[in-house]
Design a protein around this motif. Structure first.
Motif, PDB file in Angstrom:
ATOM      1  N   MET A   1       4.215  -4.564   1.071  1.00 22.24           N
ATOM      2  CA  MET A   1       3.782  -3.441   0.249  1.00 22.24           C
ATOM      3  C   MET A   1       2.963  -2.431   1.039  1.00 22.24           C
ATOM      4  O   MET A   1       3.146  -1.236   0.930  1.00 22.24           O
ATOM      5  CB  MET A   1       2.966  -3.972  -0.934  1.00 22.24           C
ATOM      6  CG  MET A   1       2.305  -2.913  -1.765  1.00 22.24           C
ATOM      7  SD  MET A   1       0.671  -2.527  -1.124  1.00 22.24           S
ATOM      8  CE  MET A   1       0.392  -0.974  -1.910  1.00 22.24           C
ATOM      9  N   ALA A   2       2.035  -2.990   1.924  1.00 22.98           N
ATOM     10  CA  ALA A   2       1.203  -2.085   2.718  1.00 22.98           C
ATOM     11  C   ALA A   2       2.073  -1.170   3.566  1.00 22.98           C
ATOM     12  O   ALA A   2       1.763  -0.001   3.772  1.00 22.98           O
ATOM     13  CB  ALA A   2       0.248  -2.886   3.596  1.00 22.98           C
TER      14      ALA A   2
ATOM     15  N   THR B   1      -3.797   3.350   4.404  1.00 22.90           N
ATOM     16  CA  THR B   1      -3.268   2.165   5.077  1.00 22.90           C
ATOM     17  C   THR B   1      -3.729   2.109   6.528  1.00 22.90           C
ATOM     18  O   THR B   1      -3.373   1.170   7.246  1.00 22.90           O
ATOM     19  CB  THR B   1      -1.732   2.149   4.999  1.00 22.90           C
ATOM     20  OG1 THR B   1      -1.237   3.438   5.356  1.00 22.90           O
ATOM     21  CG2 THR B   1      -1.276   1.794   3.594  1.00 22.90           C
TER      22      THR B   1
ATOM     23  N   LEU C   1       3.414   1.510   1.327  1.00 28.20           N
ATOM     24  CA  LEU C   1       2.360   2.486   1.047  1.00 28.20           C
ATOM     25  C   LEU C   1       2.105   3.334   2.284  1.00 28.20           C
ATOM     26  O   LEU C   1       1.900   4.552   2.181  1.00 28.20           O
ATOM     27  CB  LEU C   1       1.073   1.765   0.599  1.00 28.20           C
ATOM     28  CG  LEU C   1      -0.089   2.660   0.198  1.00 28.20           C
ATOM     29  CD1 LEU C   1       0.288   3.600  -0.937  1.00 28.20           C
ATOM     30  CD2 LEU C   1      -1.306   1.811  -0.209  1.00 28.20           C
ATOM     31  N   ALA C   2       2.120   2.712   3.455  1.00 29.72           N
ATOM     32  CA  ALA C   2       1.919   3.465   4.694  1.00 29.72           C
ATOM     33  C   ALA C   2       3.019   4.502   4.871  1.00 29.72           C
ATOM     34  O   ALA C   2       2.755   5.655   5.237  1.00 29.72           O
ATOM     35  CB  ALA C   2       1.881   2.509   5.885  1.00 29.72           C
TER      36      ALA C   2
ATOM     37  N   THR D   1       1.831  12.291  -9.533  1.00 26.85           N
ATOM     38  CA  THR D   1       1.803  10.845  -9.780  1.00 26.85           C
ATOM     39  C   THR D   1       3.079  10.253  -9.173  1.00 26.85           C
ATOM     40  O   THR D   1       4.028  10.988  -8.862  1.00 26.85           O
ATOM     41  CB  THR D   1       1.761  10.516 -11.288  1.00 26.85           C
ATOM     42  OG1 THR D   1       2.856  11.180 -11.929  1.00 26.85           O
ATOM     43  CG2 THR D   1       0.450  10.953 -11.914  1.00 26.85           C
TER      44      THR D   1
ATOM     45  N   LEU E   1       3.886  11.884   2.818  1.00 27.25           N
ATOM     46  CA  LEU E   1       3.084  12.926   2.158  1.00 27.25           C
ATOM     47  C   LEU E   1       2.285  13.729   3.183  1.00 27.25           C
ATOM     48  O   LEU E   1       2.145  14.946   3.049  1.00 27.25           O
ATOM     49  CB  LEU E   1       2.151  12.299   1.116  1.00 27.25           C
ATOM     50  CG  LEU E   1       2.824  12.016  -0.227  1.00 27.25           C
ATOM     51  CD1 LEU E   1       1.904  11.240  -1.147  1.00 27.25           C
ATOM     52  CD2 LEU E   1       3.255  13.318  -0.907  1.00 27.25           C
ATOM     53  N   TRP E   2       1.771  13.046   4.192  1.00 30.65           N
ATOM     54  CA  TRP E   2       1.030  13.785   5.235  1.00 30.65           C
ATOM     55  C   TRP E   2       1.945  14.819   5.884  1.00 30.65           C
ATOM     56  O   TRP E   2       1.555  15.973   6.072  1.00 30.65           O
ATOM     57  CB  TRP E   2       0.476  12.821   6.293  1.00 30.65           C
ATOM     58  CG  TRP E   2      -0.384  13.534   7.288  1.00 30.65           C
ATOM     59  CD1 TRP E   2      -1.718  13.777   7.195  1.00 30.65           C
ATOM     60  CD2 TRP E   2       0.056  14.165   8.509  1.00 30.65           C
ATOM     61  NE1 TRP E   2      -2.147  14.510   8.283  1.00 30.65           N
ATOM     62  CE2 TRP E   2      -1.084  14.765   9.099  1.00 30.65           C
ATOM     63  CE3 TRP E   2       1.287  14.286   9.151  1.00 30.65           C
ATOM     64  CZ2 TRP E   2      -1.035  15.461  10.307  1.00 30.65           C
ATOM     65  CZ3 TRP E   2       1.346  14.988  10.352  1.00 30.65           C
ATOM     66  CH2 TRP E   2       0.201  15.561  10.916  1.00 30.65           C
TER      67      TRP E   2
ATOM     68  N   LEU F   1       4.811   5.868   2.543  1.00 33.96           N
ATOM     69  CA  LEU F   1       4.597   6.900   1.517  1.00 33.96           C
ATOM     70  C   LEU F   1       3.501   7.877   1.961  1.00 33.96           C
ATOM     71  O   LEU F   1       3.665   9.104   1.860  1.00 33.96           O
ATOM     72  CB  LEU F   1       4.203   6.222   0.196  1.00 33.96           C
ATOM     73  CG  LEU F   1       3.802   7.148  -0.950  1.00 33.96           C
ATOM     74  CD1 LEU F   1       4.979   8.002  -1.384  1.00 33.96           C
ATOM     75  CD2 LEU F   1       3.259   6.346  -2.133  1.00 33.96           C
ATOM     76  N   GLN F   2       2.409   7.331   2.462  1.00 32.60           N
ATOM     77  CA  GLN F   2       1.304   8.197   2.878  1.00 32.60           C
ATOM     78  C   GLN F   2       1.703   9.061   4.073  1.00 32.60           C
ATOM     79  O   GLN F   2       1.346  10.237   4.144  1.00 32.60           O
ATOM     80  CB  GLN F   2       0.062   7.343   3.194  1.00 32.60           C
ATOM     81  CG  GLN F   2      -0.526   6.710   1.925  1.00 32.60           C
ATOM     82  CD  GLN F   2      -1.733   5.821   2.176  1.00 32.60           C
ATOM     83  OE1 GLN F   2      -1.976   5.383   3.299  1.00 32.60           O
ATOM     84  NE2 GLN F   2      -2.496   5.534   1.118  1.00 32.60           N
ATOM     85  N   LYS F   3       2.459   8.497   4.982  1.00 33.81           N
ATOM     86  CA  LYS F   3       2.888   9.286   6.151  1.00 33.81           C
ATOM     87  C   LYS F   3       3.863  10.396   5.743  1.00 33.81           C
ATOM     88  O   LYS F   3       3.815  11.505   6.280  1.00 33.81           O
ATOM     89  CB  LYS F   3       3.513   8.364   7.211  1.00 33.81           C
ATOM     90  CG  LYS F   3       2.444   7.565   7.953  1.00 33.81           C
ATOM     91  CD  LYS F   3       3.033   6.517   8.863  1.00 33.81           C
ATOM     92  CE  LYS F   3       1.898   5.729   9.531  1.00 33.81           C
ATOM     93  NZ  LYS F   3       2.364   4.527  10.217  1.00 33.81           N
TER      94      LYS F   3
ATOM     95  N   ALA G   1      12.569  10.718  -6.677  1.00 35.51           N
ATOM     96  CA  ALA G   1      12.567   9.262  -6.779  1.00 35.51           C
ATOM     97  C   ALA G   1      11.206   8.682  -6.393  1.00 35.51           C
ATOM     98  O   ALA G   1      10.957   7.497  -6.574  1.00 35.51           O
ATOM     99  CB  ALA G   1      13.644   8.675  -5.861  1.00 35.51           C
ATOM    100  N   ILE G   2      10.346   9.550  -5.871  1.00 29.13           N
ATOM    101  CA  ILE G   2       9.025   9.086  -5.411  1.00 29.13           C
ATOM    102  C   ILE G   2       7.902   9.714  -6.232  1.00 29.13           C
ATOM    103  O   ILE G   2       6.967   9.036  -6.655  1.00 29.13           O
ATOM    104  CB  ILE G   2       8.829   9.437  -3.917  1.00 29.13           C
ATOM    105  CG1 ILE G   2       9.907   8.740  -3.076  1.00 29.13           C
ATOM    106  CG2 ILE G   2       7.431   9.056  -3.441  1.00 29.13           C
ATOM    107  CD1 ILE G   2       9.958   9.210  -1.649  1.00 29.13           C
ATOM    108  N   ILE G   3       8.010  11.032  -6.437  1.00 30.49           N
ATOM    109  CA  ILE G   3       6.971  11.785  -7.144  1.00 30.49           C
ATOM    110  C   ILE G   3       7.516  12.206  -8.506  1.00 30.49           C
ATOM    111  O   ILE G   3       8.620  12.750  -8.593  1.00 30.49           O
ATOM    112  CB  ILE G   3       6.575  13.055  -6.352  1.00 30.49           C
ATOM    113  CG1 ILE G   3       6.209  12.714  -4.897  1.00 30.49           C
ATOM    114  CG2 ILE G   3       5.463  13.819  -7.060  1.00 30.49           C
ATOM    115  CD1 ILE G   3       4.938  11.939  -4.732  1.00 30.49           C
TER     116      ILE G   3
END
Lengths: 285, 321
Positions: free
Chosen positions: A1-2, B96, A5-6, B174, A12-13, A8-10, A39-41
């Motif tokens: 999962m991490a 993360t 999430l990583a 969201t 978005l960055w 996803l965050q990358k 599919a994400i936001i």
């Protein structure tokens, strides 16, 4: 999962910091078309997913642009608002913020300008930005008791030659090829600025009573302060020798030493040499 | 306020002892500070010169992490005369990336210097890959994220030796994968991490508009004992969405939601935030007084409703307006 999430965050960055906006950022994502951001936001009829990410993208750029404008008012004045906007865009691509505090967002701006084509047209601009950054760093530099007249009076006269002195942590000795201090002064005083003289100069930046000051130093003072502006500092005897070697009027060496010392003590430029450190700084770096 | 530091010292020491992870959290572990405002640069001179009456100040931690100079001179004065709390913007608890040890070291050092009544930051992520966005981005509201964040919060609390407060952030997006409501997510993180909550009423209002949910149901999901502070602020209406700009007075709808939160969650320290187009200090003081007035009124309404309900079994719902 991490890992998800990583990722996803990358993603978005990358989208938030895309130089020309989220749409361009999406186009640069081979695994993610514009329709697939949905599919994400989550989106709705008011704002689609890209528009929602766009709120963050706009906030990112304009927040940092405002910080750069506030930190480099003279560079802004010289470059002009439109050109400064473009410089900020390029800077944030090359030097995205890495520190938790936004104070550091502009720490590489002078270095960026040094290699930017604008330096061919406005050759003093990186030194000007460098001086503005140094003034800001002086404002936030460590607090250490400065040497003052009262402290020097406690030292026996015969001990003065061996007494070690260093520049205060808020003092900066800045080597410039252009008199950018004159441009900064003009902008601070809301006067029209002129292209500064292309003349090597040493600018002394210091802080007194929580305010930062700066001025050009003559060769004798520059040599003396450069001597004190290293980790080990310099003893007063060596400082006097440096002044004497560059004094414009050999007959006036004692008077010049006295005048400089009185000024340094009044300004809080020096500290006891056993306390802390300082380094010589190139304004453009 | 003279001698506030000495008096506060014992309260804070007791509070830190009570915050030791492992002890069940109670709101009374934290001092009841009352009604404060954010300490902002345009007001430094007035505060230093006239030392106006104010219950407490909230300071942005990162603004005082420099080595010295004017900011630390100001904060040392404020700490000598008022209770303060530290509010950070860079913890990036949901990132993360590994926790930033250098930042946490600086934060701990600042806490030792300022002795704040508590330390707060945001339930969000601010950067990834060693890059910082200097913004507060939302997280997916999932059980997995709860566990990820809670593990990091516990690590921070162990390092600081005290419970921290996490604030709900305003948001403009969201995630499709979210399985919890935002209120459930905030509650789950606080419970799993055993930390406290800074509930930003304006952020709930903004998010309720931006993501179409019932702001009161959000508040209903929050465990009262974990709420130690409220934030109140203004926002801007951009038509399709509300932007949390902190550059306007608190609007009436947010005040009403605040009163609802007080009735639901009880007497909680409240703070007025204002970060842009900052008005005269007196306007912030007036807003703080308004928060006090509305809190008292809401508590009186709640107590009246409770008393009525004990007499009249068919009384209306406890927290209805």
């Amino acid at each position: 999962m991490a890992r998800e999430l990583a990722a996803l965050q990358k993603l978005l960055w990358r989208l938030v910091t895309a130089p020309s906006g989220v749409a361009e950022g999406l186009a640069g994502e081979p695994d993610l078309g514009a329709d697939r951001l949905g599919a994400i936001i989550a989106g709705d009829e008011r704002m689609d997913p890209a528009a929602r990410v766009g709120v963050y993208a706009e906030a990112y750029f304009y927040r940092l642009l405002e910080v750069l404008k506030e930190d480099f008012p003279a560079t802004l004045e010289v470059a002009g608002a439109d050109q400064f906007h473009n410089l900020a865009t390029g800077y944030l691509i090359d030097y995205p913020p890495t520190e938790p505090s936004i104070f550091y967002a502009g720490q590489h701006f002078a270095a960026y300008l040094h290699t930017h084509p604008i330096a061919d047209r406005v050759p003093f601009i990186s030194e000007l930005a460098g001086l503005e950054r140094i003034v800001l760093e002086s404002f936030h530099a460590a607090d250490t008791p400065a040497l003052d007249d009262a402290a020097m009076r406690t030292i026996a006269p015969e001990a003065w030659p061996a007494f070690a002195m260093r520049t205060h942590p808020a003092t900066r000795i800045v080597a410039c090829a252009w008199r950018v201090d004159q441009v900064l002064r003009a902008v601070e005083e809301d006067r029209a600025w002129r292209t500064p003289a292309h003349a090597a100069a040493t600018i002394v930046v210091w802080r007194r009573a929580a305010r930062v000051y700066y001025r050009a130093a003559d060769p004798a003072e520059s040599a003396a302060l450069a001597l004190a502006d290293v980790d080990s500092g310099a003893n007063f005897g060596a400082i006097c020798t440096a002044i004497a070697e560059r004094a414009p009027a050999p007959d006036d060496v004692p008077g010049l030493i006295q005048r400089l010392l009185i000024r340094w003590l009044a300004d809080g430029v020096l500290i006891d040499g056993n306390l802390t450190d300082g380094k010589i700084v190139d304004a453009a770096r | 306020m003279a001698g506030a530091r000495a008096a506060r010292g014992s309260v804070v020491t007791e509070a830190i002892a009570a915050h030791t992870p492992g002890n069940p959290m109670k709101r009374s572990d934290f001092p009841a500070l009352g009604f404060g405002v954010g300490l902002r640069r345009p007001h430094y001179a007035e505060i230093l010169e006239s030392r106006p009456p104010m219950d407490w100040f909230e300071v942005i931690s990162e603004n005082f992490m420099g080595a010295g100079g004017r900011p630390l001179e100001v904060i040392d004065f404020v700490c000598a005369h008022y209770p303060i709390v530290m509010h950070g913007v860079s913890l990036s608890i949901g990132s993360t990336d590994p926790l930033n040890r250098a930042y946490l070291k600086d934060l701990a050092a600042l806490a030792r210097r300022l002795q704040p009544a508590w330390i707060s930051d945001h339930l969000c992520w601010t950067g990834v890959g060693g890059r910082n966005l200097h913004d507060l981005l939302p997280l997916p509201y999932t059980e997995e994220t709860v566990m990820h964040v809670a593990r990091r919060v516990r690590e921070v609390q162990d390092l600081l030796g005290r419970r921290i407060l996490l604030e709900n952030v305003s948001s403009y997006l969201t995630y499709v994968d979210s399985t919890l409501s935002e209120g459930e997510f905030v509650a789950a993180v606080a419970t799993e991490a055993d930390c406290a909550i800074l509930l930003d009423i304006n952020n709930i209002y903004v998010n309720a508009f931006n993501h179409r949910f019932d702001a009161r149901r959000y508040i209903d999901a929050i465990p009262p004992e974990r709420v130690v502070q409220f934030h109140l602020a203004g926002h801007s209406d951009h038509g399709a969405y509300l932007l949390d700009t902190h550059d306007h007075p608190v609007c009436e709808a947010v005040w009403r939601l605040y009163e609802y939160a007080v009735r639901r969650l009880g007497a909680v320290a409240a703070l007025i935030e204002w970060d842009d187009h900052i008005p005269a200090f007196g306007e912030l003081v007036a807003a703080s007084a308004e928060a006090r007035h509305r809190s008292r009124r809401a508590l009186a309404q709640r107590d009246g409703a409770l008393a009525a309900r004990s007499i009249e079994p068919s009384a209306p719902r406890e927290f209805e307006d």
